[in-house]
Design a protein around this motif. Structure first.
Motif, PDB file in Angstrom:
ATOM      1  N   ASN A   2      -5.317   5.926  22.435  1.00 13.78           N
ATOM      2  CA  ASN A   2      -5.755   5.582  23.780  1.00 13.78           C
ATOM      3  C   ASN A   2      -4.762   6.139  24.794  1.00 13.78           C
ATOM      4  O   ASN A   2      -3.548   6.093  24.574  1.00 13.78           O
ATOM      5  CB  ASN A   2      -5.815   4.059  23.951  1.00 13.78           C
ATOM      6  CG  ASN A   2      -6.813   3.422  23.000  1.00 13.78           C
ATOM      7  OD1 ASN A   2      -7.989   3.714  23.044  1.00 13.78           O
ATOM      8  ND2 ASN A   2      -6.322   2.553  22.124  1.00 13.78           N
ATOM      9  N   ALA A   3      -5.256   6.646  25.906  1.00 20.05           N
ATOM     10  CA  ALA A   3      -4.407   7.098  27.008  1.00 20.05           C
ATOM     11  C   ALA A   3      -4.850   6.377  28.273  1.00 20.05           C
ATOM     12  O   ALA A   3      -6.045   6.309  28.583  1.00 20.05           O
ATOM     13  CB  ALA A   3      -4.514   8.605  27.194  1.00 20.05           C
ATOM     14  N   GLU A   4      -3.885   5.804  28.973  1.00 22.37           N
ATOM     15  CA  GLU A   4      -4.204   5.031  30.167  1.00 22.37           C
ATOM     16  C   GLU A   4      -3.035   5.070  31.143  1.00 22.37           C
ATOM     17  O   GLU A   4      -2.030   5.741  30.894  1.00 22.37           O
ATOM     18  CB  GLU A   4      -4.553   3.582  29.783  1.00 22.37           C
ATOM     19  CG  GLU A   4      -3.540   2.915  28.891  1.00 22.37           C
ATOM     20  CD  GLU A   4      -4.169   1.869  27.970  1.00 22.37           C
ATOM     21  OE1 GLU A   4      -5.300   2.065  27.508  1.00 22.37           O
ATOM     22  OE2 GLU A   4      -3.486   0.866  27.691  1.00 22.37           O
ATOM     23  N   SER A   5      -3.169   4.351  32.235  1.00 24.70           N
ATOM     24  CA  SER A   5      -2.161   4.385  33.277  1.00 24.70           C
ATOM     25  C   SER A   5      -1.730   2.971  33.640  1.00 24.70           C
ATOM     26  O   SER A   5      -2.543   2.042  33.640  1.00 24.70           O
ATOM     27  CB  SER A   5      -2.720   5.093  34.519  1.00 24.70           C
ATOM     28  OG  SER A   5      -1.756   5.192  35.528  1.00 24.70           O
ATOM     29  N   LEU A   6      -0.444   2.810  33.898  1.00 25.72           N
ATOM     30  CA  LEU A   6       0.087   1.548  34.412  1.00 25.72           C
ATOM     31  C   LEU A   6       0.494   1.749  35.865  1.00 25.72           C
ATOM     32  O   LEU A   6       1.144   2.740  36.201  1.00 25.72           O
ATOM     33  CB  LEU A   6       1.327   1.116  33.617  1.00 25.72           C
ATOM     34  CG  LEU A   6       1.149   0.450  32.261  1.00 25.72           C
ATOM     35  CD1 LEU A   6       2.519   0.198  31.632  1.00 25.72           C
ATOM     36  CD2 LEU A   6       0.387  -0.860  32.398  1.00 25.72           C
ATOM     37  N   ASN A   7       0.135   0.817  36.714  1.00 26.34           N
ATOM     38  CA  ASN A   7       0.564   0.869  38.110  1.00 26.34           C
ATOM     39  C   ASN A   7       1.919   0.185  38.255  1.00 26.34           C
ATOM     40  O   ASN A   7       2.130  -0.914  37.746  1.00 26.34           O
ATOM     41  CB  ASN A   7      -0.468   0.176  39.013  1.00 26.34           C
ATOM     42  CG  ASN A   7      -1.786   0.931  39.068  1.00 26.34           C
ATOM     43  OD1 ASN A   7      -1.802   2.153  39.145  1.00 26.34           O
ATOM     44  ND2 ASN A   7      -2.889   0.205  39.019  1.00 26.34           N
ATOM     45  N   ALA A  14       4.992   2.981  45.526  1.00 26.57           N
ATOM     46  CA  ALA A  14       4.239   2.837  44.286  1.00 26.57           C
ATOM     47  C   ALA A  14       4.262   4.115  43.470  1.00 26.57           C
ATOM     48  O   ALA A  14       4.406   5.223  43.992  1.00 26.57           O
ATOM     49  CB  ALA A  14       2.798   2.451  44.591  1.00 26.57           C
ATOM     50  N   THR A  15       4.116   3.957  42.161  1.00 21.32           N
ATOM     51  CA  THR A  15       3.928   5.079  41.260  1.00 21.32           C
ATOM     52  C   THR A  15       3.178   4.573  40.031  1.00 21.32           C
ATOM     53  O   THR A  15       2.681   3.438  40.037  1.00 21.32           O
ATOM     54  CB  THR A  15       5.274   5.742  40.886  1.00 21.32           C
ATOM     55  OG1 THR A  15       5.008   6.941  40.143  1.00 21.32           O
ATOM     56  CG2 THR A  15       6.170   4.825  40.068  1.00 21.32           C
ATOM     57  N   THR A  16       3.076   5.401  39.024  1.00 21.20           N
ATOM     58  CA  THR A  16       2.356   5.022  37.812  1.00 21.20           C
ATOM     59  C   THR A  16       3.183   5.417  36.591  1.00 21.20           C
ATOM     60  O   THR A  16       4.196   6.109  36.698  1.00 21.20           O
ATOM     61  CB  THR A  16       0.989   5.729  37.721  1.00 21.20           C
ATOM     62  OG1 THR A  16       1.196   7.140  37.695  1.00 21.20           O
ATOM     63  CG2 THR A  16       0.094   5.342  38.896  1.00 21.20           C
ATOM     64  N   ALA A  59       5.440   6.869  29.841  1.00 17.07           N
ATOM     65  CA  ALA A  59       6.114   7.927  30.592  1.00 17.07           C
ATOM     66  C   ALA A  59       6.025   7.630  32.083  1.00 17.07           C
ATOM     67  O   ALA A  59       5.028   7.969  32.734  1.00 17.07           O
ATOM     68  CB  ALA A  59       5.489   9.284  30.283  1.00 17.07           C
ATOM     69  N   PRO A  60       7.040   6.977  32.667  1.00 18.27           N
ATOM     70  CA  PRO A  60       7.002   6.648  34.090  1.00 18.27           C
ATOM     71  C   PRO A  60       7.087   7.907  34.947  1.00 18.27           C
ATOM     72  O   PRO A  60       7.849   8.831  34.630  1.00 18.27           O
ATOM     73  CB  PRO A  60       8.232   5.757  34.291  1.00 18.27           C
ATOM     74  CG  PRO A  60       9.145   6.090  33.158  1.00 18.27           C
ATOM     75  CD  PRO A  60       8.268   6.497  32.012  1.00 18.27           C
ATOM     76  N   ASP A  61       6.289   7.939  36.001  1.00 22.08           N
ATOM     77  CA  ASP A  61       6.228   9.111  36.882  1.00 22.08           C
ATOM     78  C   ASP A  61       7.309   8.999  37.960  1.00 22.08           C
ATOM     79  O   ASP A  61       7.126   8.340  38.981  1.00 22.08           O
ATOM     80  CB  ASP A  61       4.839   9.222  37.511  1.00 22.08           C
ATOM     81  CG  ASP A  61       4.632  10.540  38.234  1.00 22.08           C
ATOM     82  OD1 ASP A  61       5.640  11.221  38.527  1.00 22.08           O
ATOM     83  OD2 ASP A  61       3.471  10.890  38.506  1.00 22.08           O
ATOM     84  N   LYS A  92      10.867  -0.840  35.986  1.00 25.63           N
ATOM     85  CA  LYS A  92       9.533  -1.392  36.253  1.00 25.63           C
ATOM     86  C   LYS A  92       8.547  -1.006  35.152  1.00 25.63           C
ATOM     87  O   LYS A  92       7.661  -1.795  34.790  1.00 25.63           O
ATOM     88  CB  LYS A  92       9.029  -0.896  37.614  1.00 25.63           C
ATOM     89  CG  LYS A  92       9.839  -1.360  38.809  1.00 25.63           C
ATOM     90  CD  LYS A  92       9.625  -2.820  39.109  1.00 25.63           C
ATOM     91  CE  LYS A  92      10.303  -3.211  40.417  1.00 25.63           C
ATOM     92  NZ  LYS A  92      10.029  -4.617  40.795  1.00 25.63           N
ATOM     93  N   ALA A  93       8.698   0.200  34.614  1.00 23.06           N
ATOM     94  CA  ALA A  93       7.804   0.636  33.531  1.00 23.06           C
ATOM     95  C   ALA A  93       8.021  -0.199  32.279  1.00 23.06           C
ATOM     96  O   ALA A  93       7.059  -0.589  31.603  1.00 23.06           O
ATOM     97  CB  ALA A  93       8.037   2.113  33.241  1.00 23.06           C
TER      98      ALA A  93
END
Length: 222
Positions: A2-7, A14-16, A59-61, A92-93
């Motif tokens: 699964n590939a997804e994004s965390l806010n 803000a970032t993801t 992987a935090p942006d 935060k990540a």
């Protein structure tokens, strides 16, 4: 996979984080820190490799959505990134991954700029179980002295940036403070792990480094 994004919400905006995970439940996560290009396809590919090995990978942006088009832009983005901002995003990540996926065991890795941040985080975040920075810069002595996470430092003998003098400094400080650091050096250039850059990629060194990192994480993450 699964590939997804965390806010993620930080004091500087803000970032993801790009997240990959196996379909089966996981008990450990790898925090993956980008090269100075940003969260590009190469970093996403590495995240997928970790998921295939049974890890949640986060992987935090650090660039908040920006991806460099060339080395000049990458250098400018890296120079504009404050170490405190990068560390906060990484923190935060980890917090978001723990809350979202109920993960408590974390390791960290990163490449180039990401190696610098990964080693720094290993000094600053005592809960990290292991670290595997690739050819990242060495923090100041008073910061490095705090390192407690077992660390596998990957270097290239032909690296003009993270050169022999810097690697020797790491070895000397590790000995001085009895730090849990192992250095592995390959006859390869900076960024030798990046298989999208044929001018520096070294397939043999990359494969051996990947094997060693997986063994390191398996040993220390349980």
């Amino acid at each position: 996979m699964n590939a997804e994004s965390l806010n993620l919400s930080t004091s500087s905006g803000a970032t993801t984080a790009y997240v990959t995970r196996p379909h089966e439940p996981v008990s450990a996560a790898v925090i993956l820190i980008q090269e100075y290009w940003g969260i590009n396809e190469h970093i996403r590919d590495i995240a997928g490799r970790y998921a295939k090995e049974g890890y949640l990978c986060v992987a935090p942006d650090l660039y908040r959505g920006r991806i460099a088009a060339d080395s000049k832009e990458a250098s400018a983005l890296m120079e504009a990134l404050r170490i405190e901002d990068g560390l906060e995003i990484m923190r935060k990540a980890m917090d978001a991954a723990e809350e979202t996926y109920q993960i408590k065991n974390f390791a960290i890795t990163g490449y180039c700029m990401g190696g610098t941040f990964a080693l720094r985080a290993a000094c600053e975040f005592p809960e990290l179980k292991a670290a595997a920075p690739f050819y990242g810069d060495i923090p100041d002595e008073h910061v490095l002295a705090k390192l407690r996470a077992p660390t596998l430092f990957i270097a290239g003998l032909r690296d003009a940036w993270i050169n022999e003098a810097k690697v020797n400094t790491l070895k000397e400080l590790a000995k001085k403070y009895n730090l849990p650091v192992e250095v592995v050096s390959y006859d390869a250039d900076h960024a030798f792990f990046n298989d999208t850059r044929p001018e520096v990629y070294n397939a043999e060194a990359a494969a051996d480094a990947w094997r060693k990192v997986l063994e390191h994480f398996k040993k220390n993450l349980g």
